[in-house]
Design a protein around this motif. Structure first.
Motif, PDB file in Angstrom:
ATOM      1  N   PRO A 743      21.802 131.238-129.858  1.00 37.07           N
ATOM      2  CA  PRO A 743      21.246 130.038-129.221  1.00 37.07           C
ATOM      3  C   PRO A 743      21.055 130.175-127.714  1.00 37.07           C
ATOM      4  O   PRO A 743      20.158 129.538-127.142  1.00 37.07           O
ATOM      5  CB  PRO A 743      22.279 128.957-129.546  1.00 37.07           C
ATOM      6  CG  PRO A 743      23.549 129.709-129.779  1.00 37.07           C
ATOM      7  CD  PRO A 743      23.139 130.973-130.433  1.00 37.07           C
ATOM      8  N   LYS A 744      21.897 130.963-127.052  1.00 36.08           N
ATOM      9  CA  LYS A 744      21.816 131.077-125.592  1.00 36.08           C
ATOM     10  C   LYS A 744      20.829 132.146-125.129  1.00 36.08           C
ATOM     11  O   LYS A 744      20.491 132.197-123.948  1.00 36.08           O
ATOM     12  CB  LYS A 744      23.203 131.384-125.022  1.00 36.08           C
ATOM     13  CG  LYS A 744      24.226 130.279-125.252  1.00 36.08           C
ATOM     14  CD  LYS A 744      25.577 130.652-124.663  1.00 36.08           C
ATOM     15  CE  LYS A 744      26.599 129.538-124.893  1.00 36.08           C
ATOM     16  NZ  LYS A 744      27.929 129.901-124.332  1.00 36.08           N
ATOM     17  N   SER A 745      20.344 132.974-126.056  1.00 34.20           N
ATOM     18  CA  SER A 745      19.389 134.026-125.681  1.00 34.20           C
ATOM     19  C   SER A 745      18.039 133.403-125.377  1.00 34.20           C
ATOM     20  O   SER A 745      17.642 132.393-125.977  1.00 34.20           O
ATOM     21  CB  SER A 745      19.236 135.037-126.822  1.00 34.20           C
ATOM     22  OG  SER A 745      20.460 135.687-127.072  1.00 34.20           O
ATOM     23  N   ASN A 746      17.329 134.025-124.438  1.00 32.27           N
ATOM     24  CA  ASN A 746      15.988 133.536-124.118  1.00 32.27           C
ATOM     25  C   ASN A 746      15.015 133.914-125.232  1.00 32.27           C
ATOM     26  O   ASN A 746      15.069 135.030-125.763  1.00 32.27           O
ATOM     27  CB  ASN A 746      15.511 134.108-122.787  1.00 32.27           C
ATOM     28  CG  ASN A 746      16.293 133.564-121.615  1.00 32.27           C
ATOM     29  OD1 ASN A 746      16.806 132.438-121.669  1.00 32.27           O
ATOM     30  ND2 ASN A 746      16.414 134.345-120.555  1.00 32.27           N
ATOM     31  N   ALA A 747      14.142 132.990-125.566  1.00 31.90           N
ATOM     32  CA  ALA A 747      13.169 133.221-126.642  1.00 31.90           C
ATOM     33  C   ALA A 747      12.060 134.154-126.161  1.00 31.90           C
ATOM     34  O   ALA A 747      11.671 134.139-124.987  1.00 31.90           O
ATOM     35  CB  ALA A 747      12.569 131.899-127.096  1.00 31.90           C
ATOM     36  N   THR A 748      11.551 134.982-127.069  1.00 30.33           N
ATOM     37  CA  THR A 748      10.476 135.924-126.757  1.00 30.33           C
ATOM     38  C   THR A 748       9.146 135.392-127.305  1.00 30.33           C
ATOM     39  O   THR A 748       9.101 134.437-128.087  1.00 30.33           O
ATOM     40  CB  THR A 748      10.762 137.298-127.369  1.00 30.33           C
ATOM     41  OG1 THR A 748      10.743 137.173-128.806  1.00 30.33           O
ATOM     42  CG2 THR A 748      12.100 137.842-126.899  1.00 30.33           C
ATOM     43  N   TRP A 749       8.063 136.054-126.908  1.00 29.82           N
ATOM     44  CA  TRP A 749       6.742 135.683-127.421  1.00 29.82           C
ATOM     45  C   TRP A 749       6.697 135.798-128.947  1.00 29.82           C
ATOM     46  O   TRP A 749       6.111 134.959-129.626  1.00 29.82           O
ATOM     47  CB  TRP A 749       5.673 136.576-126.799  1.00 29.82           C
ATOM     48  CG  TRP A 749       5.210 136.103-125.459  1.00 29.82           C
ATOM     49  CD1 TRP A 749       5.670 136.505-124.243  1.00 29.82           C
ATOM     50  CD2 TRP A 749       4.213 135.117-125.205  1.00 29.82           C
ATOM     51  NE1 TRP A 749       5.016 135.849-123.242  1.00 29.82           N
ATOM     52  CE2 TRP A 749       4.102 134.993-123.799  1.00 29.82           C
ATOM     53  CE3 TRP A 749       3.388 134.344-126.010  1.00 29.82           C
ATOM     54  CZ2 TRP A 749       3.201 134.111-123.192  1.00 29.82           C
ATOM     55  CZ3 TRP A 749       2.496 133.469-125.413  1.00 29.82           C
ATOM     56  CH2 TRP A 749       2.416 133.356-124.020  1.00 29.82           C
ATOM     57  N   ASN A 750       7.284 136.847-129.479  1.00 31.20           N
ATOM     58  CA  ASN A 750       7.325 137.014-130.935  1.00 31.20           C
ATOM     59  C   ASN A 750       8.015 135.829-131.589  1.00 31.20           C
ATOM     60  O   ASN A 750       7.530 135.260-132.573  1.00 31.20           O
ATOM     61  CB  ASN A 750       8.075 138.305-131.290  1.00 31.20           C
ATOM     62  CG  ASN A 750       7.155 139.352-131.887  1.00 31.20           C
ATOM     63  OD1 ASN A 750       5.942 139.171-131.989  1.00 31.20           O
ATOM     64  ND2 ASN A 750       7.719 140.480-132.290  1.00 31.20           N
ATOM     65  N   GLU A 751       9.166 135.452-131.058  1.00 28.17           N
ATOM     66  CA  GLU A 751       9.961 134.381-131.659  1.00 28.17           C
ATOM     67  C   GLU A 751       9.256 133.030-131.531  1.00 28.17           C
ATOM     68  O   GLU A 751       9.263 132.223-132.473  1.00 28.17           O
ATOM     69  CB  GLU A 751      11.341 134.337-130.988  1.00 28.17           C
ATOM     70  CG  GLU A 751      12.191 135.564-131.321  1.00 28.17           C
ATOM     71  CD  GLU A 751      13.415 135.702-130.433  1.00 28.17           C
ATOM     72  OE1 GLU A 751      14.336 136.459-130.818  1.00 28.17           O
ATOM     73  OE2 GLU A 751      13.457 135.067-129.358  1.00 28.17           O
ATOM     74  N   LEU A 752       8.664 132.783-130.382  1.00 29.78           N
ATOM     75  CA  LEU A 752       7.923 131.532-130.205  1.00 29.78           C
ATOM     76  C   LEU A 752       6.733 131.465-131.142  1.00 29.78           C
ATOM     77  O   LEU A 752       6.467 130.433-131.767  1.00 29.78           O
ATOM     78  CB  LEU A 752       7.459 131.401-128.758  1.00 29.78           C
ATOM     79  CG  LEU A 752       6.514 130.227-128.457  1.00 29.78           C
ATOM     80  CD1 LEU A 752       7.177 128.899-128.772  1.00 29.78           C
ATOM     81  CD2 LEU A 752       6.044 130.266-127.012  1.00 29.78           C
ATOM     82  N   SER A 753       6.013 132.576-131.269  1.00 24.86           N
ATOM     83  CA  SER A 753       4.801 132.597-132.091  1.00 24.86           C
ATOM     84  C   SER A 753       5.120 132.329-133.557  1.00 24.86           C
ATOM     85  O   SER A 753       4.458 131.493-134.207  1.00 24.86           O
ATOM     86  CB  SER A 753       4.098 133.950-131.946  1.00 24.86           C
ATOM     87  OG  SER A 753       3.745 134.186-130.597  1.00 24.86           O
ATOM     88  N   ILE A 754       6.118 133.006-134.092  1.00 28.35           N
ATOM     89  CA  ILE A 754       6.443 132.791-135.496  1.00 28.35           C
ATOM     90  C   ILE A 754       7.026 131.401-135.703  1.00 28.35           C
ATOM     91  O   ILE A 754       6.799 130.753-136.745  1.00 28.35           O
ATOM     92  CB  ILE A 754       7.410 133.887-136.034  1.00 28.35           C
ATOM     93  CG1 ILE A 754       7.479 133.831-137.567  1.00 28.35           C
ATOM     94  CG2 ILE A 754       8.787 133.746-135.423  1.00 28.35           C
ATOM     95  CD1 ILE A 754       6.159 134.106-138.248  1.00 28.35           C
ATOM     96  N   GLY A 755       7.736 130.882-134.677  1.00 27.13           N
ATOM     97  CA  GLY A 755       8.283 129.530-134.763  1.00 27.13           C
ATOM     98  C   GLY A 755       7.172 128.496-134.857  1.00 27.13           C
ATOM     99  O   GLY A 755       7.216 127.589-135.691  1.00 27.13           O
ATOM    100  N   ILE A 756       6.165 128.623-133.998  1.00 23.73           N
ATOM    101  CA  ILE A 756       5.051 127.668-134.009  1.00 23.73           C
ATOM    102  C   ILE A 756       4.239 127.801-135.292  1.00 23.73           C
ATOM    103  O   ILE A 756       3.802 126.804-135.879  1.00 23.73           O
ATOM    104  CB  ILE A 756       4.168 127.848-132.759  1.00 23.73           C
ATOM    105  CG1 ILE A 756       4.912 127.274-131.545  1.00 23.73           C
ATOM    106  CG2 ILE A 756       2.800 127.195-132.927  1.00 23.73           C
ATOM    107  CD1 ILE A 756       4.165 127.338-130.251  1.00 23.73           C
ATOM    108  N   TYR A 757       4.046 129.033-135.750  1.00 21.90           N
ATOM    109  CA  TYR A 757       3.300 129.222-136.994  1.00 21.90           C
ATOM    110  C   TYR A 757       4.003 128.486-138.144  1.00 21.90           C
ATOM    111  O   TYR A 757       3.363 127.799-138.951  1.00 21.90           O
ATOM    112  CB  TYR A 757       3.167 130.706-137.335  1.00 21.90           C
ATOM    113  CG  TYR A 757       2.453 130.941-138.643  1.00 21.90           C
ATOM    114  CD1 TYR A 757       1.066 131.007-138.692  1.00 21.90           C
ATOM    115  CD2 TYR A 757       3.153 131.034-139.843  1.00 21.90           C
ATOM    116  CE1 TYR A 757       0.398 131.173-139.903  1.00 21.90           C
ATOM    117  CE2 TYR A 757       2.498 131.200-141.055  1.00 21.90           C
ATOM    118  CZ  TYR A 757       1.121 131.275-141.079  1.00 21.90           C
ATOM    119  OH  TYR A 757       0.470 131.434-142.278  1.00 21.90           O
TER     120      TYR A 757
END
Length: 767
Positions: A743-757
């Motif tokens: 939870p404390k780690s910064n989110a990456t582009w990969n993680e944000l992208s799959i999250g939004i998808y």
């Protein structure tokens, strides 16, 4: 018990979320809802059926077979309402049957449509659209390439012979307009080829539903019995290009600049560009090396002489704007006097409206709009129109008079040259202050004049574009319609934005350099084309010729491309730089575990393809942009939006400011006092919280003592984050690795992208 069941479903990631308000905000296109269409079961008379070989009953039976063969769907007439229509397609014996089958239940709709040639039984069109409430994902499950394979498999099965004669044509991915939310269907065009050369506009067209992964529509535009040969000798591409280069002229023009991040209705920005003025109708005979219909498109020009211009200027009555706007009584006096002078007595005033001209398109001030009409003799209806009066100058800024079809019987006894003089006089009278800011040259062709007597609409149209620094700005100007019978003024339209900003034409690249740039992206394309050899449009004489036209790898033709007159960059019709970054992006994501999802997000304009780096940590601004793009980047929604209360360090003229405003509009951000650091990184816990809110599950996430997470780093999750993290884990918005949620780690582009998808996949559309 019911709430516990929902919670367990969330945590086990099998929940199906239906969020109609989110879908509405995203602006997802709806399928056709047949509940809004009146059903007719009998639309064809027995006498009409005599014109064709295929009866209505046989057409209905054939349509059911086609639906079964094409879409594996059985039509039970007891369950469906049917609509049948016999359509005359404009030529003798060219009839088609349009058969529609429709069914509605409380939570589903089905619309199936088949068009069949009424004499041959050939399928012209077929579609199968059905929706079940709450079962349609908010984003595609397949990529464009996967959809293409399904389209090809479909054509191989239902129309293999014609499919062999086609070539897939990929449409341009360079959007001219703004980002409008998520699109969940793909369209594919397979152009007909004869002797390896495209034939006119013939081809097969297939639409694939990206969510269901099914073909939903098919169209065939195919002329039967065509046999064409290739001439022994015809121009090479290089020879054709040389002719186009020689015959083409480069023009310097101002255009309105609306990029994908700034598509307000009345933009004030402009760009100075070079555009190619292609000759005639841009079709070059590949055999003879001459432009088609050169004589037909012979230009006729008319302009004022120096003496005529001087005389008109000596009589111009330019009105100084009044200190106070005129009232309704004065506006009516002007309107009545103008109507009587132009059209005679007997007209009565109808609706009167006062417009606050905030955008200053039709002049510099507010205006009065007044309707007028009178009854036509012989009880033939009403004649009338509308007149708009500038409230400060008392000038007529717009005028419209009805044009009746009965006028087609009248002779055109006013010449084009005479009509030009009437139009010029109208500009001098109604827009004297703009007279010396327009291009008074008028251009037409002999064919248009020759055919006027045969047309229903016997009016001459004159467009006088606005001139700035001696350079045309075609999007502003004055348009005048003059009747060819009595020289009557039928329409007078002023489109003039005084707020436009124009760059000074200094330090420009050379015209020849701009031509080289345009031709470097656009090459002559060889094709067969039907050409009308007749000068009389009422009696066409068709001939198929091998011709060259201009086309390019972007899907534009040269008429849609521009060159920035300062930088030499290639631009689209809206003045945007042509973005070639998508190809670089696609190469960058090859092998990415989320390549499919990343491809779909890019095709929908949701992801920033220029800055994407899979493992790069995202900022709050990155996050806001993707969420707004998912909803739909629509700055026109911000017309009356208030300023942001929080401090972000972003200028109100910056694109990022609009994104922040839209985030407030969509409920993603709160507009409250404080600071918002756009460069601050986003933790995975913060990402989860925002995405769960995006889905509308804020209240559920804040429920107490109902969530538990079986991960090794659960102690790192704050109590007020636990519900959000649990829901995010259950829906796959956050992925667990090595039994950790981090939870404390910064989110990456990969993680944000799959999250939004996956958020979009869990937002279920209705009809």
């Amino acid at each position: 018990m019911k709430s516990k069941r929902i919670i367990s479903l969330v945590i086990s990631s099998s929940i199906i979320i239906t969020n109609f308000s989110s879908v509405s905000a995203m602006g997802l296109s709806k399928e056709l809802n047949p509940m809004t269409v009146p059903i007719k079961t009998e639309a064809v008379s027995a006498s009409e059926e005599k014109n064709v070989k295929l009866s209505k009953e046989k057409a209905k039976d054939l349509s059911k077979k086609i639906i079964k063969d094409y879409f594996n769907k059985t039509v039970d007439e007891k369950e469906y309402e049917v609509y049948a229509a016999l359509i005359n397609n404009g030529e003798d014996e060219n009839y088609s049957w349009d058969i529609s089958w429709r069914k509605n239940t409380m939570n589903s709709s089905t619309y199936m449509d088949v068009s069949i040639n009424a004499n041959t039984g050939k399928v012209l069109r077929a579609s199968n659209r059905y929706n079940v409430e709450g079962e349609n994902s908010g984003i595609s499950k397949i990529t464009e390439d996967e959809g293409k394979k399904k389209a090809e498999e479909f054509l191989k099965r239902i129309n293999p012979e014609q499919f062999k004669e086609t070539k897939y044509i990929k449409e341009s991915t360079h959007s001219i307009y703004g980002r409008g939310g998520v699109n969940t269907s793909y369209s594919y065009r397979f152009a007909r080829q004869i002797n390896g050369i495209p034939y006119n506009d013939d081809g097969l067209f297939v639409e694939v539903d990206g969510v269901k992964g099914e073909v939903v529509s098919y169209n065939s535009n195919w002329e039967e019995g065509v046999k064409l040969t290739v001439p022994n000798k015809y121009l090479s591409i290089k020879e054709a290009e040389d002719i186009f280069r020689k015959e083409s002229q480069v023009e310097l023009k101002y255009i309105t600049y609306r990029d994908k991040y700034d598509i307000e209705e009345n933009s004030t920005r402009s760009k100075l560009v070079y555009m190619l003025d292609l000759p005639y109708d841009t079709m070059l005979d590949a055999n003879e090396g001459k432009f088609m219909n050169k004589d037909l498109y012979k230009s006729i020009e008319k302009d004022l002489t120096d003496a005529e211009r001087k005389e008109i200027n000596s009589k111009l009555k330019i009105k100084k704007p009044l200190d106070k706007e005129i009232n309704e009584k004065r506006a009516l006096e002007i309107a009545n006097a103008t109507i009587k002078e132009l059209y005679g007595d007997g007209y009565k005033i109808g609706n009167i409206r006062y417009y606050e001209n905030k955008d200053k398109i039709y002049g510099d001030s507010n205006a009065w709009s007044i309707d007028f009409n009178k009854k036509i003799e012989g009880d033939k209806g009403y004649d009338g129109g509308n007149i708009t009066i500038d409230a400060l100058t008392e000038n007529v800024t717009n005028l419209y008079k009805n044009y009746y079809k009965e006028n087609e019987k009248l002779e055109a006894n006013i010449s084009w040259e005479e009509a030009y003089k009437i139009a010029i006089d109208a500009v001098a009278k109604y827009s004297p202050e703009k007279f010396n800011e327009i291009n008074t040259k008028a251009i037409t062709n002999q064919s248009s004049i020759d055919n006027l007597t045969k047309q229903e609409d016997k009016r001459y149209i004159f467009n006088f574009p606005r001139m700035v620094n001696g350079i045309p700005f075609d999007e502003n100007g004055i348009t005048v319609w003059i009747g060819a019978n009595k020289g009557q003024l039928y329409e007078y339209s002023v489109n003039w934005n005084r707020n436009m900003k124009f760059d000074s034409p200094v330090n420009l690249i050379q015209k020849e350099e701009s031509k080289n740039i345009l031709f470097s992206k656009d090459k002559p394309q060889l094709s067969y084309r039907k050409i009308n050899k007749s000068n009389d449009y009422t009696k066409p004489q068709w001939e198929t010729k091998l011709i060259y036209t201009m086309g390019d790898s972007y899907g534009y033709n040269l008429s849609g491309l521009r060159v920035d007159a300062f930088t030499g960059k290639l631009l689209n019709a809206s003045g945007e730089d042509i973005d070639e970054n998508i190809e670089i992006y696609m190469e960058k994501i090859k092998g990415n575990p989320y390549e499919k999802e990343l491809t779909i997000l890019a095709n929908n304009g949701i992801i920033d393809t220029a800055n994407f780096q899979a493992e790069k940590e995202i900022t709050k601004m990155d996050f806001i942009k993707m969420l707004v793009n998912a909803k739909g980047y629509r700055p026109n929604l911000l017309k009356d939006s208030m300023s942001l209360k929080f401090e972000s360090g972003v200028s109100s003229n910056d694109v990022n400011y609009k994104y922040l405003q839209l985030a407030v509009y969509y409920g993603i951000l709160e507009n409250k006092e404080g600071k918002f650091d756009i460069k601050e990184k986003v933790t995975r816990a913060e990402m989860a919280k925002t995405l769960v809110k995006f889905l509308g599950y804020d209240k559920l996430a804040n429920s107490k003592d109902i969530f538990s997470l079986n991960v090794s780093d659960v102690k790192d999750i704050k109590s007020n984050e636990l519900g959000y993290m649990a829901i995010a884990k259950g829906l796959g918005i956050l992925e667990v690795k090595n039994n950790k949620l981090r939870p404390k780690s910064n989110a990456t582009w990969n993680e944000l992208s799959i999250g939004i998808y996956r958020v979009l996949d869990n937002i279920k559309r209705g009809y």
